[in-house]
Design a protein around this motif. Structure first.
Motif, PDB file in Angstrom:
ATOM      1  N   UNK A   1     -18.062  49.049 -37.340  1.00 30.39           N
ATOM      2  CA  UNK A   1     -19.020  50.021 -37.861  1.00 30.39           C
ATOM      3  C   UNK A   1     -20.417  49.411 -37.918  1.00 30.39           C
ATOM      4  N   UNK A   2     -20.508  48.106 -38.204  1.00 26.96           N
ATOM      5  CA  UNK A   2     -21.795  47.410 -38.227  1.00 26.96           C
ATOM      6  C   UNK A   2     -22.481  47.531 -36.867  1.00 26.96           C
ATOM      7  N   UNK A   3     -21.742  47.270 -35.795  1.00 25.31           N
ATOM      8  CA  UNK A   3     -22.309  47.340 -34.445  1.00 25.31           C
ATOM      9  C   UNK A   3     -22.706  48.775 -34.116  1.00 25.31           C
ATOM     10  N   UNK A   4     -21.879  49.736 -34.506  1.00 24.67           N
ATOM     11  CA  UNK A   4     -22.218  51.147 -34.270  1.00 24.67           C
ATOM     12  C   UNK A   4     -23.530  51.479 -34.972  1.00 24.67           C
TER      13      UNK A   4
ATOM     14  N   UNK B   1     -26.565  58.525 -31.416  1.00 28.45           N
ATOM     15  CA  UNK B   1     -27.179  59.399 -32.398  1.00 28.45           C
ATOM     16  C   UNK B   1     -26.190  59.667 -33.515  1.00 28.45           C
ATOM     17  N   UNK B   2     -26.626  59.448 -34.744  1.00 27.80           N
ATOM     18  CA  UNK B   2     -25.790  59.709 -35.915  1.00 27.80           C
ATOM     19  C   UNK B   2     -25.731  61.215 -36.136  1.00 27.80           C
ATOM     20  N   UNK B   3     -24.530  61.755 -36.173  1.00 26.13           N
ATOM     21  CA  UNK B   3     -24.352  63.191 -36.360  1.00 26.13           C
ATOM     22  C   UNK B   3     -23.827  63.528 -37.747  1.00 26.13           C
TER      23      UNK B   3
ATOM     24  N   UNK C   1     -20.473  59.487 -37.317  1.00 33.91           N
ATOM     25  CA  UNK C   1     -19.965  60.439 -36.341  1.00 33.91           C
ATOM     26  C   UNK C   1     -20.989  60.454 -35.226  1.00 33.91           C
ATOM     27  N   UNK C   2     -20.546  60.083 -34.027  1.00 35.62           N
ATOM     28  CA  UNK C   2     -21.478  59.979 -32.912  1.00 35.62           C
ATOM     29  C   UNK C   2     -21.029  60.866 -31.760  1.00 35.62           C
ATOM     30  N   UNK C   3     -21.951  61.162 -30.885  1.00 36.14           N
ATOM     31  CA  UNK C   3     -21.697  62.002 -29.726  1.00 36.14           C
ATOM     32  C   UNK C   3     -20.780  61.258 -28.749  1.00 36.14           C
ATOM     33  N   UNK C   4     -19.623  61.821 -28.415  1.00 36.50           N
ATOM     34  CA  UNK C   4     -18.695  61.143 -27.499  1.00 36.50           C
ATOM     35  C   UNK C   4     -19.298  60.849 -26.121  1.00 36.50           C
ATOM     36  N   UNK C   5     -20.196  61.717 -25.643  1.00 36.82           N
ATOM     37  CA  UNK C   5     -20.835  61.471 -24.345  1.00 36.82           C
ATOM     38  C   UNK C   5     -21.730  60.232 -24.406  1.00 36.82           C
ATOM     39  N   UNK C   6     -22.396  60.032 -25.539  1.00 34.58           N
ATOM     40  CA  UNK C   6     -23.218  58.834 -25.703  1.00 34.58           C
ATOM     41  C   UNK C   6     -22.339  57.587 -25.783  1.00 34.58           C
ATOM     42  N   UNK C   7     -21.209  57.709 -26.457  1.00 32.36           N
ATOM     43  CA  UNK C   7     -20.278  56.579 -26.541  1.00 32.36           C
ATOM     44  C   UNK C   7     -19.802  56.208 -25.141  1.00 32.36           C
ATOM     45  N   UNK C   8     -19.452  57.219 -24.342  1.00 34.39           N
ATOM     46  CA  UNK C   8     -19.030  56.961 -22.956  1.00 34.39           C
ATOM     47  C   UNK C   8     -20.125  56.251 -22.171  1.00 34.39           C
ATOM     48  N   UNK C   9     -21.373  56.706 -22.351  1.00 36.19           N
ATOM     49  CA  UNK C   9     -22.493  56.091 -21.626  1.00 36.19           C
ATOM     50  C   UNK C   9     -22.685  54.637 -22.055  1.00 36.19           C
TER      51      UNK C   9
END
Length: 146
Positions: free
Chosen positions: A3-6, A16-18, A26-34
Motif C-alpha cells: 500500500x505504501x508503494x501504491x 489516480x486515487x478513486x 481504490x485505483x483505476x484497473x487500466x492505470x494499474x495495467x499500464x
C-alpha cells in the motif's frame, strides 16, 4: 506491491486515487495495467519501498544517530508515518516515520560536503561529526527567533 508503494505511485501521478477512504486505496484497473507494463516497474517499486529509520541508517551504513542528525538537519523528511503496534494492545502503539528508498539513497550525492567514509567509520560511543552541524543549526534558529 505494498500500500505504501501504491500511495507513492498515486503521489507521482501514475495512479489516480478513486476512494475517499484514508485506510485504503481504490485505483483505476487500466492505470494499474499500464503501470504493470512499464519496463522500469521493478526499479520504480524498489525506489518507493518504505524504510524505517533503523533500516535507512543500515542502508546508508551509518549509525542510527547519524541518520537522526540528518533528519534534524532537514536533509530528509518522512514520506509518511505508520502506526506500529506491539502485542495486541494499542497502548504499545508508536508512530514510525517512513522514508522511500530513493530518498535515502540520494543522501550521499545530495551532500558531497560530508565525508561519508569517515561518517561510516565512527565507532560506537563516539560523537557524530554531524552533531556540530545540528548544534550550529539550532543556534541559528534560536538567534533568528530573538
Amino acid at each position: 506491491m505494498t500500500a505504501f508503494v501504491v500511495r507513492r505511485l498515486i503521489a507521482r501521478g501514475l495512479l489516480t486515487e478513486l476512494s475517499g477512504n484514508p485506510e485504503g486505496s481504490l485505483v483505476n484497473p487500466d492505470q494499474v495495467d499500464a503501470v504493470c507494463q512499464r519496463a522500469d516497474l521493478a526499479d520504480l517499486v524498489a525506489a518507493n519501498t518504505p524504510l524505517g529509520p533503523d533500516q535507512a541508517a543500515e542502508r546508508l551504513r551509518v549509525r542510527r544517530v547519524e541518520f537522526d542528525h540528518m533528519r534534524a538537519l532537514g536533509w530528509i523528511k518522512p514520506t509518511e508515518w505508520r502506526e506500529v503496534r506491539y502485542g495486541m494492545s494499542r497502548a504499545g502503539a508508536v508512530n514510525v516515520p517512513m522514508f522511500t528508498t530513493a530518498a535515502v539513497d540520494a543522501l550521499p550525492e545530495a551532500h558531497p560536503e560530508v565525508d561519508w567514509e569517515q561518517l561510516r567509520s565512527v565507532g560506537r560511543g563516539r560523537r557524530s561529526p554531524l552533531a556540530a552541524l545540528v548544534k550550529a543549526k539550532q543556534q541559528e534558529k534560536e538567534a533568528a527567533e530573538v
